[in-house]
Design a protein around this motif. Structure first.
Motif, PDB file in Angstrom:
ATOM      1  N   MET A 285     -11.863  13.227  -4.211  1.00  8.34           N
ATOM      2  CA  MET A 285     -12.098  12.604  -5.509  1.00  8.34           C
ATOM      3  C   MET A 285     -10.924  12.935  -6.419  1.00  8.34           C
ATOM      4  SD  MET A 285     -15.376  11.573  -5.864  1.00  8.34           S
ATOM      5  CE  MET A 285     -16.039  11.160  -4.314  1.00  8.34           C
TER       6      MET A 285
ATOM      7  N   SER B  87     -14.565  -2.454  -5.249  1.00 11.56           N
ATOM      8  CA  SER B  87     -15.251  -3.451  -6.071  1.00 11.56           C
ATOM      9  C   SER B  87     -14.279  -4.283  -6.887  1.00 11.56           C
ATOM     10  CB  SER B  87     -16.269  -2.781  -7.001  1.00 11.56           C
ATOM     11  OG  SER B  87     -15.610  -2.127  -8.059  1.00 11.56           O
TER      12      SER B  87
ATOM     13  N   MET C 150      -7.801   4.833 -11.385  1.00 16.33           N
ATOM     14  CA  MET C 150      -7.719   4.237 -10.051  1.00 16.33           C
ATOM     15  C   MET C 150      -6.273   4.097  -9.588  1.00 16.33           C
ATOM     16  SD  MET C 150     -10.633   1.326  -9.994  1.00 16.33           S
ATOM     17  CE  MET C 150     -12.152   1.556 -10.888  1.00 16.33           C
TER      18      MET C 150
ATOM     19  N   LYS D 110      -3.416   6.258  -4.515  1.00 17.36           N
ATOM     20  CA  LYS D 110      -2.491   6.463  -3.402  1.00 17.36           C
ATOM     21  C   LYS D 110      -2.080   7.916  -3.280  1.00 17.36           C
ATOM     22  CE  LYS D 110      -0.522   1.844  -3.404  1.00 17.36           C
ATOM     23  NZ  LYS D 110       0.610   0.993  -3.799  1.00 17.36           N
TER      24      LYS D 110
ATOM     25  N   ARG E 142     -17.640   7.556  -2.551  1.00 17.95           N
ATOM     26  CA  ARG E 142     -18.047   6.882  -3.790  1.00 17.95           C
ATOM     27  C   ARG E 142     -16.905   6.540  -4.734  1.00 17.95           C
ATOM     28  NH1 ARG E 142     -19.370  12.362  -4.604  1.00 17.95           N
ATOM     29  NH2 ARG E 142     -19.410  13.063  -6.774  1.00 17.95           N
ATOM     30  N   TRP E 143     -15.871   7.328  -4.773  1.00 18.38           N
ATOM     31  CA  TRP E 143     -14.726   6.987  -5.622  1.00 18.38           C
ATOM     32  C   TRP E 143     -14.043   5.725  -5.095  1.00 18.38           C
ATOM     33  CZ3 TRP E 143     -12.224   6.900  -9.865  1.00 18.38           C
ATOM     34  CH2 TRP E 143     -10.855   6.664  -9.897  1.00 18.38           C
ATOM     35  N   ARG E 144     -13.883   5.650  -3.769  1.00 21.16           N
ATOM     36  CA  ARG E 144     -13.201   4.493  -3.208  1.00 21.16           C
ATOM     37  C   ARG E 144     -14.039   3.227  -3.270  1.00 21.16           C
ATOM     38  NH1 ARG E 144     -10.264   8.770  -1.390  1.00 21.16           N
ATOM     39  NH2 ARG E 144      -8.063   8.195  -1.392  1.00 21.16           N
ATOM     40  N   ILE E 145     -15.345   3.384  -3.403  1.00 19.62           N
ATOM     41  CA  ILE E 145     -16.167   2.185  -3.590  1.00 19.62           C
ATOM     42  C   ILE E 145     -15.828   1.535  -4.928  1.00 19.62           C
ATOM     43  CG2 ILE E 145     -18.533   1.344  -3.896  1.00 19.62           C
ATOM     44  CD1 ILE E 145     -19.433   3.352  -1.840  1.00 19.62           C
ATOM     45  N   ASN E 146     -15.526   2.346  -5.935  1.00 19.97           N
ATOM     46  CA  ASN E 146     -15.059   1.793  -7.218  1.00 19.97           C
ATOM     47  C   ASN E 146     -13.903   0.846  -6.977  1.00 19.97           C
ATOM     48  OD1 ASN E 146     -16.798   3.335  -8.708  1.00 19.97           O
ATOM     49  ND2 ASN E 146     -15.263   4.713  -9.541  1.00 19.97           N
ATOM     50  N   ILE E 147     -12.961   1.304  -6.159  1.00 27.00           N
ATOM     51  CA  ILE E 147     -11.744   0.523  -5.953  1.00 27.00           C
ATOM     52  C   ILE E 147     -12.008  -0.715  -5.112  1.00 27.00           C
ATOM     53  CG2 ILE E 147      -9.445   0.676  -4.931  1.00 27.00           C
ATOM     54  CD1 ILE E 147      -9.609   3.629  -5.899  1.00 27.00           C
TER      55      ILE E 147
ATOM     56  N   ASN F 112       0.802  -1.214   0.000  1.00 29.32           N
ATOM     57  CA  ASN F 112       0.000   0.000   0.000  1.00 29.32           C
ATOM     58  C   ASN F 112       0.838   1.269   0.000  1.00 29.32           C
ATOM     59  OD1 ASN F 112       1.058  -0.159   2.514  1.00 29.32           O
ATOM     60  ND2 ASN F 112      -0.874  -0.152   3.618  1.00 29.32           N
TER      61      ASN F 112
ATOM     62  N   PHE G  90     -21.530   9.509  -0.314  1.00 27.54           N
ATOM     63  CA  PHE G  90     -21.096  10.397  -1.384  1.00 27.54           C
ATOM     64  C   PHE G  90     -19.592  10.627  -1.301  1.00 27.54           C
ATOM     65  CE2 PHE G  90     -24.154  12.932  -4.027  1.00 27.54           C
ATOM     66  CZ  PHE G  90     -25.186  12.019  -3.940  1.00 27.54           C
ATOM     67  N   ILE G  91     -19.110  10.846  -0.070  1.00 29.76           N
ATOM     68  CA  ILE G  91     -17.678  11.096   0.101  1.00 29.76           C
ATOM     69  C   ILE G  91     -16.867   9.874  -0.312  1.00 29.76           C
ATOM     70  CG2 ILE G  91     -15.867  11.486   1.812  1.00 29.76           C
ATOM     71  CD1 ILE G  91     -17.814  13.178   3.366  1.00 29.76           C
TER      72      ILE G  91
ATOM     73  N   TYR H 114     -16.048  -1.250 -15.716  1.00 25.56           N
ATOM     74  CA  TYR H 114     -15.536   0.129 -15.784  1.00 25.56           C
ATOM     75  C   TYR H 114     -14.908   0.414 -17.141  1.00 25.56           C
ATOM     76  CZ  TYR H 114     -16.137  -0.131 -10.783  1.00 25.56           C
ATOM     77  OH  TYR H 114     -16.672  -0.301  -9.538  1.00 25.56           O
TER      78      TYR H 114
ATOM     79  N   ALA I  29     -20.933   2.371 -14.815  1.00 26.40           N
ATOM     80  CA  ALA I  29     -20.647   1.785 -13.504  1.00 26.40           C
ATOM     81  C   ALA I  29     -19.813   2.663 -12.588  1.00 26.40           C
ATOM     82  CB  ALA I  29     -19.928   0.456 -13.693  1.00 26.40           C
ATOM     83  N   ASP I  30     -19.313   3.787 -13.094  1.00 22.16           N
ATOM     84  CA  ASP I  30     -18.464   4.619 -12.255  1.00 22.16           C
ATOM     85  C   ASP I  30     -19.303   5.232 -11.142  1.00 22.16           C
ATOM     86  OD1 ASP I  30     -16.170   7.404 -12.976  1.00 22.16           O
ATOM     87  OD2 ASP I  30     -16.748   6.418 -11.112  1.00 22.16           O
ATOM     88  N   ASN I  31     -18.984   4.852  -9.895  1.00 18.19           N
ATOM     89  CA  ASN I  31     -19.822   5.287  -8.781  1.00 18.19           C
ATOM     90  C   ASN I  31     -19.816   6.782  -8.513  1.00 18.19           C
ATOM     91  OD1 ASN I  31     -21.165   2.915  -7.582  1.00 18.19           O
ATOM     92  ND2 ASN I  31     -19.080   2.154  -7.437  1.00 18.19           N
ATOM     93  N   ARG I  32     -18.834   7.481  -9.099  1.00 18.12           N
ATOM     94  CA  ARG I  32     -18.834   8.933  -8.930  1.00 18.12           C
ATOM     95  C   ARG I  32     -20.113   9.534  -9.502  1.00 18.12           C
ATOM     96  NH1 ARG I  32     -13.475  10.980 -11.588  1.00 18.12           N
ATOM     97  NH2 ARG I  32     -13.889   9.191 -12.927  1.00 18.12           N
TER      98      ARG I  32
ATOM     99  N   ASP J 120     -11.414   5.012 -16.453  1.00 19.61           N
ATOM    100  CA  ASP J 120     -11.689   4.950 -15.012  1.00 19.61           C
ATOM    101  C   ASP J 120     -10.736   3.999 -14.311  1.00 19.61           C
ATOM    102  OD1 ASP J 120     -15.246   5.018 -15.692  1.00 19.61           O
ATOM    103  OD2 ASP J 120     -13.804   6.644 -15.450  1.00 19.61           O
TER     104      ASP J 120
ATOM    105  N   GLY K 214      -3.928   1.170  -2.569  1.00 17.60           N
ATOM    106  CA  GLY K 214      -3.832   2.100  -1.446  1.00 17.60           C
ATOM    107  C   GLY K 214      -5.106   2.283  -0.652  1.00 17.60           C
ATOM    108  N   VAL K 215      -6.099   1.408  -0.846  1.00 11.05           N
ATOM    109  CA  VAL K 215      -7.345   1.546  -0.093  1.00 11.05           C
ATOM    110  C   VAL K 215      -7.444   0.395   0.894  1.00 11.05           C
ATOM    111  CG1 VAL K 215      -9.850   1.410  -0.290  1.00 11.05           C
ATOM    112  CG2 VAL K 215      -8.563   2.754  -1.919  1.00 11.05           C
TER     113      VAL K 215
END
Lengths: 256, 329
Positions: free
Chosen positions: A108, B218, A97, A101, B211-216, A72, B208-209, A89, B273-276, A93, B228-229
């Protein structure tokens, strides 16, 4: 960027050692190939190096400091093997990703992240695919997307797990060339699990042979030879230098 | 993308406004506007129409929007972290728990609507906490263990609810439990709107905050870590936020199924599918859907149709259509 493993030992069941006292050092601007038979522990080695598995004994150091895991850290990026994916995706996108990091915890992606992703895609040659869904890509294209994702993160060490595995030999050459170019032009180090001694010969500075009872790590020029192929694969082979034919390449042939 | 979202918002506003003057008791649009301007200019003299609009319809539409938006956002987030488009916010047992809480309250404290809200909300949260704690015991495979625990805990609370139905008074208690479980917006009031908006809006903001990291997330745990998540930590946050939303929604409107599962799937076809973009868009479409369905629920017949029934009846064919339309020649 300097990555070291000191006295790394790992075993799944406590009886058979997969990694026995491995010591190695990887500097910046270095490409390392990892060679070994199926099941000998190449992927285990990578996972121990990354910190996904904990070493039974031994340590990992990144730039001189002891670390539990490097997976990480922003200096490190991981390129998985590209199988068929069910990720809906878009290419853009997925590459974006790779910037995560570098994005603060509750933020965002911003314009700069889109910019860097675009540059990464252009460098790998897939920008024209940016709006395609990943489910529609071929194995080779998807592998390039994962590579672009790793580059977008601006890391100094990229770890690749058999990137040429599902590719035809033309795509294999393309991806190996890209890895070599990117490494030399940006000083990025790469560790590559590979099944092909020839690929290892063509791009890596160092080679790690993993075997049931030991390992050998050294300059590819020195240790990737017929003796070690016999020791670690049990196969007789011949490595031919084609310089005499005016071709600046070495080739690897298995003998019966 | 943003155009579609903007269009969605416009449709939501139009549909909500229309819902104010349509219904069993019709009110002219002109009168709705009058009622608004009277309130703004503080003109006294409450007409009957004004009361209908302010005390009944506006709280009801606001609740429709809160619940519709919230359940859709929760469903979309869960589908992301569980890597499966068939997941609904109920998968960890929150609706079964909240349903049991409501049944218990109706059995033991039939007069108190405040207690019903508190008990159903609390047991909803409790059931997810139990699912999560059971799943934590298993070291490996966090997502599968969560789903299994959720199914077990959900069944358990469903069984308890059935037991309550068994011993409940068949003249009054049993019908009210049954009716409540089918989901309904009758008895909507501004008090309920304020009460429900606390957990629902908090949950929506958190999702909402994230939502970008939910993409990752998944992509799977290992890949998420490599990007990094921290998967466990983010999963907990998403689960907490979704559970706040769903408990908040169930406590004021009963169990309304299908929205959390169906709306994200429909929206994914439209916006990707982009959760943003998917998460906000699902929220808006969910709100529009629920405003419209509730309009039908209260207008179609003399007695209200419980909305959970309508969402299921409409939801099933809509899902079949969404799922098969690509292959229909």
């Amino acid at each position: 960027m300097k990555l070291e493993m000191k006295n790394g030992c790992f075993s799944y069941d406590g009886k058979t050692n997969i990694l026995s006292n491995i010591n190695l050092e990887i500097d910046h601007n270095t490409i390392v190939s990892v060679l070994g038979q199926n099941g000998v522990g190449k992927t285990t080695f990578l996972k121990c190096l990354l910190g996904i598995f904990k070493l039974n004994s031994g340590e990992i150091y990144l730039d001189g400091s002891k670390v539990d895991q490097i997976l990480n850290k922003k200096e490190v990026a991981y390129v998985p093997q590209a199988g068929k994916t069910n990720l809906p995706y878009r290419v853009n996108d997925l590459v974006l990703m790779g910037r995560t990091k570098l994005i603060p915890p509750f933020s965002m992606p911003k314009k700069i992240d889109e910019e860097k992703s675009k540059i990464a895609m252009e460098e790998v040659g897939i920008y024209h695919l940016k709006d395609r869904k990943c489910t529609e890509l071929s194995g080779g294209q998807l592998q390039m997307v994962y590579l672009a994702r790793a580059i977008a993160g601006e890391s100094q060490l990229i770890i690749l797990d058999e990137p040429e595995a599902h590719l035809d030999f033309k795509n294999q050459k393309i991806i190996l060339d890209k890895i070599l170019n990117l490494s030399k032009s940006k000083g990025i180090s790469c560790i590559i699990n590979t099944h092909s001694p020839e690929n290892a010969m063509s791009i890596s500075d160092y080679t790690l042979f993993l075997g049931k009872d030991g390992y050998e790590y050294g300059l590819t020029e020195e240790i990737l030879n017929e003796e070690n192929i016999e020791v670690y694969f049990g196969m007789k082979s011949k490595i031919l230098d084609l310089k005499s034919m005016g071709i600046n390449k070495k080739t690897f042939v298995l003998l019966d | 993308m943003n155009k579609k979202i903007a269009l969605g918002i416009i449709i939501l506003i139009l549909v909500s406004f229309a819902s104010l003057f349509l219904g069993r008791y019709s009110i002219e649009p002109r009168e709705v506007i009058e009622a608004f301007s009277n309130k703004i200019h503080n003109v006294s003299g409450e007409s009957f129409n004004s009361a209908v609009i302010w005390d009944i319809r506006i709280p009801r539409v606001l609740l429709n929007i809160l619940v519709g938006f919230g359940l859709s956002v929760a469903g979309t987030s869960f589908q992301g972290i569980f890597k499966n488009n068939l997941v609904s916010p109920d998968i960890l047992g929150v609706s079964s728990g909240a349903g049991f809480g409501a049944a218990l309250a109706l059995l033991l404290f039939p007069g108190s609507s405040k207690l019903l809200l508190i008990i159903s909300f609390s047991i909803g949260i409790l059931s997810v906490a139990i699912s999560y704690l059971i799943a934590k015991i298993k070291v490996e495979d966090s997502v599968l263990s969560l789903v299994l625990s959720g199914v077990i805990v959900g069944s358990f609370f469903n069984a308890l609810t059935s037991f309550i139905k068994l011993i409940a008074d068949t003249e009054s208690t049993l019908p009210s439990i049954t009716y409540w479980l089918m989901g309904s917006f009758t008895g909507a009031s501004m008090d309920k709107v304020f009460l429900a908006s606390v957990p629902i809006i908090s949950g929506i903001v958190i999702l909402f905050i994230l939502r970008w990291r939910i993409n990752i997330l998944s992509l799977g745990d290992e890949e998420a870590k490599s990007l990094g998540v921290n998967p466990k930590r983010h999963r907990v946050l998403v689960i907490m936020a979704s559970t706040l939303i769903t408990s908040g929604a169930v406590m004021v409107s009963g169990i309304i199924g299908w929205i959390g599962m169906l709306i994200p799937n429909i929206c994914r076809e439209i916006i990707g599918a982009d959760n943003r973009y998917l998460i906000p868009f699902s929220g808006i479409v969910g709100a529009v859907f629920l405003v419209l369905v509730d309009l039908i629920a209260r207008s179609l017949t003399g007695t209200e149709i419980p909305i959970g029934i309508l969402t299921a009846i409409l939801g099933a064919p809509m899902f079949i259509y969404t799922y098969t339309r690509r292959d229909i020649k």
